[in-house]
Design a protein around this motif. Structure first.
Motif, PDB file in Angstrom:
ATOM      1  N   GLN A 117       0.851  -1.196   0.000  1.00 33.10           N
ATOM      2  CA  GLN A 117       0.000   0.000   0.000  1.00 33.10           C
ATOM      3  C   GLN A 117       0.888   1.248   0.000  1.00 33.10           C
ATOM      4  N   PRO A 118       0.916   1.990  -1.111  1.00 29.29           N
ATOM      5  CA  PRO A 118       1.666   3.261  -1.107  1.00 29.29           C
ATOM      6  C   PRO A 118       1.033   4.262  -0.132  1.00 29.29           C
ATOM      7  N   GLU A 119       1.727   5.372   0.090  1.00 25.84           N
ATOM      8  CA  GLU A 119       1.205   6.390   1.015  1.00 25.84           C
ATOM      9  C   GLU A 119      -0.117   6.965   0.518  1.00 25.84           C
ATOM     10  N   ALA A 120      -0.321   6.915  -0.787  1.00 30.08           N
ATOM     11  CA  ALA A 120      -1.584   7.388  -1.353  1.00 30.08           C
ATOM     12  C   ALA A 120      -1.938   6.506  -2.534  1.00 30.08           C
ATOM     13  N   GLY A 121      -3.227   6.331  -2.742  1.00 28.16           N
ATOM     14  CA  GLY A 121      -3.643   5.601  -3.928  1.00 28.16           C
ATOM     15  C   GLY A 121      -3.898   4.129  -3.697  1.00 28.16           C
ATOM     16  N   THR A 122      -3.965   3.403  -4.795  1.00 26.51           N
ATOM     17  CA  THR A 122      -4.350   2.001  -4.821  1.00 26.51           C
ATOM     18  C   THR A 122      -3.136   1.115  -4.536  1.00 26.51           C
ATOM     19  N   PRO A 123      -3.343  -0.058  -3.904  1.00 29.16           N
ATOM     20  CA  PRO A 123      -2.223  -0.984  -3.705  1.00 29.16           C
ATOM     21  C   PRO A 123      -1.614  -1.421  -5.032  1.00 29.16           C
ATOM     22  N   ILE A 124      -0.332  -1.704  -5.028  1.00 30.80           N
ATOM     23  CA  ILE A 124       0.327  -2.291  -6.188  1.00 30.80           C
ATOM     24  C   ILE A 124       0.975  -3.602  -5.752  1.00 30.80           C
ATOM     25  N   ILE A 125       1.400  -4.387  -6.740  1.00 25.16           N
ATOM     26  CA  ILE A 125       2.075  -5.652  -6.451  1.00 25.16           C
ATOM     27  C   ILE A 125       3.553  -5.475  -6.755  1.00 25.16           C
ATOM     28  N   ALA A 126       4.404  -5.698  -5.745  1.00 27.17           N
ATOM     29  CA  ALA A 126       5.843  -5.536  -5.925  1.00 27.17           C
ATOM     30  C   ALA A 126       6.531  -6.879  -5.705  1.00 27.17           C
ATOM     31  N   PHE A 127       7.567  -7.127  -6.461  1.00 22.26           N
ATOM     32  CA  PHE A 127       8.317  -8.359  -6.299  1.00 22.26           C
ATOM     33  C   PHE A 127       9.277  -8.189  -5.130  1.00 22.26           C
ATOM     34  N   ASP A 128       9.451  -9.264  -4.371  1.00 25.89           N
ATOM     35  CA  ASP A 128      10.272  -9.178  -3.159  1.00 25.89           C
ATOM     36  C   ASP A 128      11.221 -10.361  -3.064  1.00 25.89           C
ATOM     37  N   VAL A 129      12.481 -10.042  -2.837  1.00 33.37           N
ATOM     38  CA  VAL A 129      13.477 -11.109  -2.652  1.00 33.37           C
ATOM     39  C   VAL A 129      14.066 -11.058  -1.248  1.00 33.37           C
ATOM     40  N   LEU A 130      13.523 -10.185  -0.408  1.00 32.79           N
ATOM     41  CA  LEU A 130      14.093  -9.966   0.929  1.00 32.79           C
ATOM     42  C   LEU A 130      13.320 -10.696   2.024  1.00 32.79           C
ATOM     43  N   GLY A 131      12.215 -11.322   1.661  1.00 36.42           N
ATOM     44  CA  GLY A 131      11.409 -11.960   2.687  1.00 36.42           C
ATOM     45  C   GLY A 131      10.662 -10.970   3.561  1.00 36.42           C
ATOM     46  N   SER A 132      10.275  -9.856   2.988  1.00 36.88           N
ATOM     47  CA  SER A 132       9.558  -8.818   3.755  1.00 36.88           C
ATOM     48  C   SER A 132       8.220  -9.353   4.251  1.00 36.88           C
ATOM     49  N   GLY A 133       7.796  -8.890   5.404  1.00 39.60           N
ATOM     50  CA  GLY A 133       6.576  -9.409   6.019  1.00 39.60           C
ATOM     51  C   GLY A 133       5.472  -8.370   6.094  1.00 39.60           C
ATOM     52  N   THR A 134       4.276  -8.841   6.311  1.00 35.08           N
ATOM     53  CA  THR A 134       3.122  -7.957   6.401  1.00 35.08           C
ATOM     54  C   THR A 134       3.339  -6.902   7.490  1.00 35.08           C
ATOM     55  N   GLY A 135       3.023  -5.676   7.160  1.00 34.01           N
ATOM     56  CA  GLY A 135       3.153  -4.583   8.110  1.00 34.01           C
ATOM     57  C   GLY A 135       4.457  -3.819   7.979  1.00 34.01           C
ATOM     58  N   GLU A 136       5.427  -4.428   7.306  1.00 36.29           N
ATOM     59  CA  GLU A 136       6.721  -3.754   7.164  1.00 36.29           C
ATOM     60  C   GLU A 136       6.617  -2.578   6.201  1.00 36.29           C
ATOM     61  N   GLN A 137       7.359  -1.506   6.519  1.00 35.20           N
ATOM     62  CA  GLN A 137       7.481  -0.392   5.581  1.00 35.20           C
ATOM     63  C   GLN A 137       8.665  -0.654   4.677  1.00 35.20           C
ATOM     64  N   VAL A 138       8.440  -0.550   3.387  1.00 36.45           N
ATOM     65  CA  VAL A 138       9.488  -0.866   2.419  1.00 36.45           C
ATOM     66  C   VAL A 138       9.634   0.249   1.382  1.00 36.45           C
ATOM     67  N   LEU A 139      10.797   0.225   0.708  1.00 31.20           N
ATOM     68  CA  LEU A 139      11.068   1.101  -0.424  1.00 31.20           C
ATOM     69  C   LEU A 139      10.818   0.300  -1.687  1.00 31.20           C
ATOM     70  N   VAL A 140      10.035   0.834  -2.603  1.00 35.89           N
ATOM     71  CA  VAL A 140       9.717   0.128  -3.833  1.00 35.89           C
ATOM     72  C   VAL A 140      10.196   0.944  -5.033  1.00 35.89           C
ATOM     73  N   ALA A 141      11.003   0.297  -5.894  1.00 40.20           N
ATOM     74  CA  ALA A 141      11.413   0.923  -7.157  1.00 40.20           C
ATOM     75  C   ALA A 141      10.505   0.403  -8.254  1.00 40.20           C
ATOM     76  N   GLN A 142      10.134   1.280  -9.176  1.00 45.65           N
ATOM     77  CA  GLN A 142       9.184   0.896 -10.213  1.00 45.65           C
ATOM     78  C   GLN A 142       9.766   1.083 -11.615  1.00 45.65           C
ATOM     79  N   GLY A 143       9.205   0.348 -12.551  1.00 43.97           N
ATOM     80  CA  GLY A 143       9.621   0.473 -13.939  1.00 43.97           C
ATOM     81  C   GLY A 143      10.693  -0.533 -14.300  1.00 43.97           C
ATOM     82  N   SER A 144      11.377  -0.268 -15.412  1.00 44.97           N
ATOM     83  CA  SER A 144      12.325  -1.255 -15.930  1.00 44.97           C
ATOM     84  C   SER A 144      13.526  -1.452 -15.017  1.00 44.97           C
ATOM     85  N   VAL A 145      13.806  -0.516 -14.134  1.00 40.68           N
ATOM     86  CA  VAL A 145      14.943  -0.707 -13.222  1.00 40.68           C
ATOM     87  C   VAL A 145      14.695  -1.891 -12.290  1.00 40.68           C
TER      88      VAL A 145
END
Lengths: 92, 92, 92, 92, 92
Positions: free
Chosen positions: B28-56
């Motif tokens: 859930q971003p700070e505003a707007g609709t949820p998005i689906i992000a790929f995760d390789v860190l084993g992040s858990g529900t409730g954690e605040q994360v940094l998400v990079a978007q696009g071809s990077v």
């Protein structure tokens, strides 16, 4: 690019590999929600900066492109007019 | 990048080839609709994360870029200020 | 990625060269206007799918990247929770 | 691309390396917040221009792509109709 | 991709180098502000078209990618249903 104001920074001790030296700054665009931009210039809170977004942010770095999608490319000179219709000054 | 909170995960048994090992997290971003992000860190529900978007997000993976357009690049340290104007702490 | 529901398909008899075999599906994101995503999985109307957007959609195809900017990368398992805060299940 | 009107320019004395010769123009799209587009045409305040966004803006430059995500690709001829349904003139 | 209707065209006598043969069409998406898409199909006013956006638009062209970020990839067959939930026709 967008014009934004630095409002803080975020730290991430647990992150993926491949992040270059620099800082994750939280910046406030002229409209909308804050975004996180990567900074290599040492920009400080309150500064107005130019932020480039998308893959061009990653392509700027030498070597393998890091997973960053927003980059502070410059500080905006305080003398720069904001959005004054009618001016004709050109920038170089 | 955007700051987002992990709110769940999605499973896809029937998918195209070329997906790397990891999880599809709903964030859930700070505003707007949820998005689906790929995760390789084993992040858990409730954690605040940094998400990079696009071809990077795809370019980060070795070999042929997988068809993912959003990647969790780090967990945000709980001590990180949210959006407090006036602070001057710099991140590295 | 975004979560979307297949709501139809579009046909284009007159189109530019370079389109791969597959279908143009009209999909409804969780919020906003429908978009057209390319599908190689044979997804059907009413199915919930994961859609990747941008150049990663094109890069997935072997050979010269086709001019498609959205790709269905998987069907979402019906058991996948939607957006339930508090769950801790991880996907793989 | 988007249609936008030049409303000013910004200066950045302190910036990262790799910026090509040209100007950072502040342009007002038909809707929404102003953005900053790079200009190599010497466009002036009040001119209507076409702006391309994303990595194509950087790829246009020879050599290493500069960190710019928006580029003025042309001035719009004053005779160009704005958005008049029913016309059938074709551009070349 | 998005579904859009051609509403006009724009002319640019003074433009940067590297633009391929074709037309700049003004198209109206299903929602929001008109955008300018490059067209090589000779699409006419009033036609419904499929528009791909971002770098895939430029990558479609042979040789050096031109600075265009939106491309008409096909005309939508009039028989194509708009957004009718419940249909199951598949496109190829």
């Amino acid at each position: 690019m967008i014009r934004a104001t630095v409002i803080g920074s975020v730290w991430s001790s647990r992150h993926i590999d491949g992040l270059p030296p620099g800082a994750f700054l939280e910046v406030q665009p002229e409209a909308g929600t804050p975004i996180i931009a990567f900074d290599v210039l040492g920009s400080g809170t309150g500064e107005q900066v130019l932020v480039a977004q998308g893959s061009v942010a990653a392509s700027w770095f030498p070597g393998a492109p890091p997973p960053v999608d927003a980059l502070v490319i410059g500080a905006i000179d305080p003398a720069s007019p904001s959005t004054l219709p009618g001016q004709s000054k050109s920038a170089a």
